[in-house]
Design an enzyme around this catalytic site. Sequence first.
Site, mmCIF file in Angstrom:
data_model
loop_
_atom_site.group_PDB
_atom_site.id
_atom_site.type_symbol
_atom_site.label_atom_id
_atom_site.label_comp_id
_atom_site.label_asym_id
_atom_site.label_seq_id
_atom_site.Cartn_x
_atom_site.Cartn_y
_atom_site.Cartn_z
ATOM 1 N N GLU A 1 0.824 -1.208 0.000
ATOM 2 C CA GLU A 1 0.000 0.000 0.000
ATOM 3 C C GLU A 1 0.860 1.261 0.000
ATOM 4 O OE1 GLU A 1 -3.632 1.962 2.652
ATOM 5 O OE2 GLU A 1 -2.367 0.383 3.520
ATOM 6 N N HIS B 1 -9.067 0.094 -0.667
ATOM 7 C CA HIS B 1 -9.590 0.600 0.599
ATOM 8 C C HIS B 1 -10.603 1.688 0.292
ATOM 9 C CE1 HIS B 1 -6.418 -0.875 3.735
ATOM 10 N NE2 HIS B 1 -7.397 -1.743 3.527
ATOM 11 N N GLU C 1 -12.034 0.882 4.922
ATOM 12 C CA GLU C 1 -11.114 1.302 5.970
ATOM 13 C C GLU C 1 -11.432 2.766 6.248
ATOM 14 O OE1 GLU C 1 -6.571 0.331 6.799
ATOM 15 O OE2 GLU C 1 -6.809 2.138 5.580
ATOM 16 N N GLU D 1 2.022 10.218 6.337
ATOM 17 C CA GLU D 1 2.246 8.950 7.026
ATOM 18 C C GLU D 1 3.578 8.304 6.669
ATOM 19 O OE1 GLU D 1 -1.096 6.292 7.206
ATOM 20 O OE2 GLU D 1 -2.535 7.944 7.004
#
Length: 271
Positions: free
Chosen positions: A154, A213, A248, A160
């Site tokens: 991913e 997702h 998600e 992040e």
Amino acid sequence: MIKSSVTINLVPQLKTGPWIYWDPLEISISKAAEMGFDGVELFTASANSVDPYLLENLLQRFGISISAVGTGAGKVIKGLTLTDPDAEIRKQAISFISDMISFGSRFGAPAIIGSMQGNVVSGIEKAQTITWLVEGLNTLGNFAEKKDVTLIFESLNRYETNLINRLEDAAKLIASLNTHNVTLLADLFHMNIEEKSIQDSIRSFGSSIGHIHFADSNRRPVGNGHIQMKDISEALKEIEFKGYISAEAFPWPDQDSAAKATIESFNKYFC
């Protein structure tokens, strides 16, 4: 056939994260099945934190599958990544993910590598970090192949990780691997931040996408943000995507409402 999935988190340390269900396994699986989901995506503390026989019984009882298993607890709880400058920590990260691959393979489910890819840390060149990541993915991709499952990678948004942010970069990364057993996870939330056009990126790299997702621009369930889901659904149909579209997203305003909104959006765009 495109299949629906919803996330179940069983890790207390991840309590603020974007997962729909947070109840114990039996309650969450029963709710997911009642809502009409085809599968559930599990986030567990480790490969040994869930009794596989209990899980198998629940899956059979409620007629639902495991779409994937997450590995993020390896970073959150243990501080492990595939790109840590410490070779021993990289070795432990590979071991943790390998165990998760073995756990998921019992149910025909792939493992996802997201946060465990790590970051480029101060004092280390990005090229070296990518080399470590490639080494880890080659090892894990081959191991997953022996277990008869794929490995899913991913790309995450810039807030992040500073490593792999865009689908194009992730596609180039997996194309460079010696293993041919790694597919991409296209996360709509991350793509909303990083891609010029979510649907165009899906069309361009669709042959590499193995998992989706499903969340809106604000990480709430689809329909509560500004992502143009109709355009994305058309792109996924064009590439003949056959995998799971897994929610998600934050349990907003609560778990049951989020699950209901998600399955309604899935049915609207993919059924």
